[in-house]
Design a protein around this motif. Structure first.
Motif, PDB file in Angstrom:
ATOM      1  N   GLN A  50       0.816  -1.210   0.000  1.00 13.11           N
ATOM      2  CA  GLN A  50       0.000   0.000   0.000  1.00 13.11           C
ATOM      3  C   GLN A  50       0.853   1.265   0.000  1.00 13.11           C
ATOM      4  O   GLN A  50       0.411   2.320  -0.455  1.00 13.11           O
ATOM      5  CB  GLN A  50      -0.927   0.015   1.227  1.00 13.11           C
ATOM      6  CG  GLN A  50      -1.863  -1.163   1.338  1.00 13.11           C
ATOM      7  CD  GLN A  50      -2.753  -1.306   0.120  1.00 13.11           C
ATOM      8  OE1 GLN A  50      -3.321  -0.326  -0.360  1.00 13.11           O
ATOM      9  NE2 GLN A  50      -2.878  -2.520  -0.388  1.00 13.11           N
ATOM     10  N   LEU A  51       2.067   1.151   0.509  1.00 13.15           N
ATOM     11  CA  LEU A  51       2.947   2.322   0.608  1.00 13.15           C
ATOM     12  C   LEU A  51       3.838   2.483  -0.607  1.00 13.15           C
ATOM     13  O   LEU A  51       4.102   3.610  -1.053  1.00 13.15           O
ATOM     14  CB  LEU A  51       3.805   2.200   1.876  1.00 13.15           C
ATOM     15  CG  LEU A  51       3.022   2.111   3.183  1.00 13.15           C
ATOM     16  CD1 LEU A  51       3.954   1.819   4.346  1.00 13.15           C
ATOM     17  CD2 LEU A  51       2.258   3.411   3.436  1.00 13.15           C
ATOM     18  N   ASP A  52       4.316   1.368  -1.141  1.00 14.93           N
ATOM     19  CA  ASP A  52       5.185   1.399  -2.318  1.00 14.93           C
ATOM     20  C   ASP A  52       5.135   0.014  -2.967  1.00 14.93           C
ATOM     21  O   ASP A  52       5.643  -0.959  -2.392  1.00 14.93           O
ATOM     22  CB  ASP A  52       6.624   1.740  -1.925  1.00 14.93           C
ATOM     23  CG  ASP A  52       7.547   1.856  -3.134  1.00 14.93           C
ATOM     24  OD1 ASP A  52       7.148   1.450  -4.241  1.00 14.93           O
ATOM     25  OD2 ASP A  52       8.682   2.347  -2.958  1.00 14.93           O
ATOM     26  N   PRO A  53       4.538  -0.113  -4.155  1.00 17.27           N
ATOM     27  CA  PRO A  53       4.410  -1.426  -4.798  1.00 17.27           C
ATOM     28  C   PRO A  53       5.749  -2.107  -5.078  1.00 17.27           C
ATOM     29  O   PRO A  53       5.775  -3.316  -5.331  1.00 17.27           O
ATOM     30  CB  PRO A  53       3.677  -1.097  -6.112  1.00 17.27           C
ATOM     31  CG  PRO A  53       2.950   0.183  -5.842  1.00 17.27           C
ATOM     32  CD  PRO A  53       3.840   0.944  -4.903  1.00 17.27           C
ATOM     33  N   ALA A  54       6.838  -1.366  -5.031  1.00 15.28           N
ATOM     34  CA  ALA A  54       8.143  -1.963  -5.299  1.00 15.28           C
ATOM     35  C   ALA A  54       8.720  -2.673  -4.078  1.00 15.28           C
ATOM     36  O   ALA A  54       9.701  -3.417  -4.197  1.00 15.28           O
ATOM     37  CB  ALA A  54       9.127  -0.892  -5.783  1.00 15.28           C
ATOM     38  N   LEU A  55       8.149  -2.469  -2.901  1.00 18.37           N
ATOM     39  CA  LEU A  55       8.724  -3.021  -1.680  1.00 18.37           C
ATOM     40  C   LEU A  55       8.423  -4.507  -1.415  1.00 18.37           C
ATOM     41  O   LEU A  55       9.285  -5.209  -0.883  1.00 18.37           O
ATOM     42  CB  LEU A  55       8.279  -2.191  -0.471  1.00 18.37           C
ATOM     43  CG  LEU A  55       8.908  -0.802  -0.331  1.00 18.37           C
ATOM     44  CD1 LEU A  55       8.314  -0.080   0.876  1.00 18.37           C
ATOM     45  CD2 LEU A  55      10.419  -0.901  -0.200  1.00 18.37           C
TER      46      LEU A  55
END
Length: 233
Positions: A50-55
């Motif tokens: 939800q915060l960064d799709p790359a994480l």
């Protein structure tokens, strides 16, 4: 989203990762820490997604040689996003244009401004509408007021009998002229029906933003009305 819950889960997981990094391989608790990581990973992946799709791809089980360090870094990045995202919205968003109230039409804003600083925004808007009605009536020398006034004066129909009209100049047979005239006719009626009448017949106070938006509508009607000319039968 529940940002407080997200932050709490990430911080708890960070502590578990640090405990794993500092674990005693001979202690029974070592297996418990590993199990805690495994069972928590799905939730942590959903949170960081939800915060960064790359994480999420960086949130993994402990790996040989590097241990939990890639996952720990990803979790700390997610915590940084949670910490600063409100500041991003505040400091990095493009500046929005703002309305300058004293640049509204001179027959609208001065009538409202007398009460504006008292916080009586609904009453102030009502006074602006009264002033607008008087301004239009004076231009056409009409005894009518408010919605009845604009319904008659701004009608695209040709004037009849003792009636006059306030029409835009130009070719009255063109689609552009009719669109402009009908727009003025309808907007003016809407302003007095939906703004002036509500301001008069309700006790609910308006916020300043709502008040400004309503005054802006009245100002548009006033400026359009100024472009018209008196048409007699």
């Amino acid at each position: 989203m529940n940002y407080e819950w997200m932050r709490e889960r990430l911080e708890t997981f960070e502590k578990v990762l640090l405990a794993y990094d500092n674990r005693d391989l001979r202690a029974d608790s070592s297996k418990e820490i590993g199990a805690a990581i495994s069972t928590t990973l799905p939730t942590i992946r959903q949170i960081v997604k939800q915060l960064d799709p790359a994480l999420p791809p960086r949130i993994t089980e402990p790996q040989a040689y590097v241990g939990v360090h890639p996952t720990l870094r990803a979790v700390r990045e997610a915590l940084g996003i949670l910490r600063d995202q409100e500041l991003w919205a505040l400091n990095l968003a493009p500046e929005a244009p703002s309305l300058v109230a004293d640049q509204f039409h001179p027959h609208v804003w001065p009538a409202a401004s007398a009460l504006w600083d008292t916080g009586q925004y609904r009453v102030a808007v009502g006074q602006a509408a009264v002033s607008l009605s008087a301004h239009i009536a004076q231009k056409a020398a009409s005894p009518l007021t408010e919605r009845e006034l604009v319904a008659q004066l701004f009608s695209p129909a040709e004037p009849t009998g003792h009636q006059v009209r306030l029409h835009y100049p130009g070719d009255r047979t063109s689609k552009t002229w009719r669109s402009r005239q009908e727009g003025l006719h309808l907007l003016a009626q809407g302003a007095f029906a939906g703004i002036r009448n509500v301001a008069t017949h309700t006790d609910d106070e308006w916020t300043e933003q709502v008040g400004l938006e309503h005054v802006a509508v009245l100002s548009v009607v006033a400026r359009w009305a100024d472009e018209t000319e008196v048409v007699r039968p």
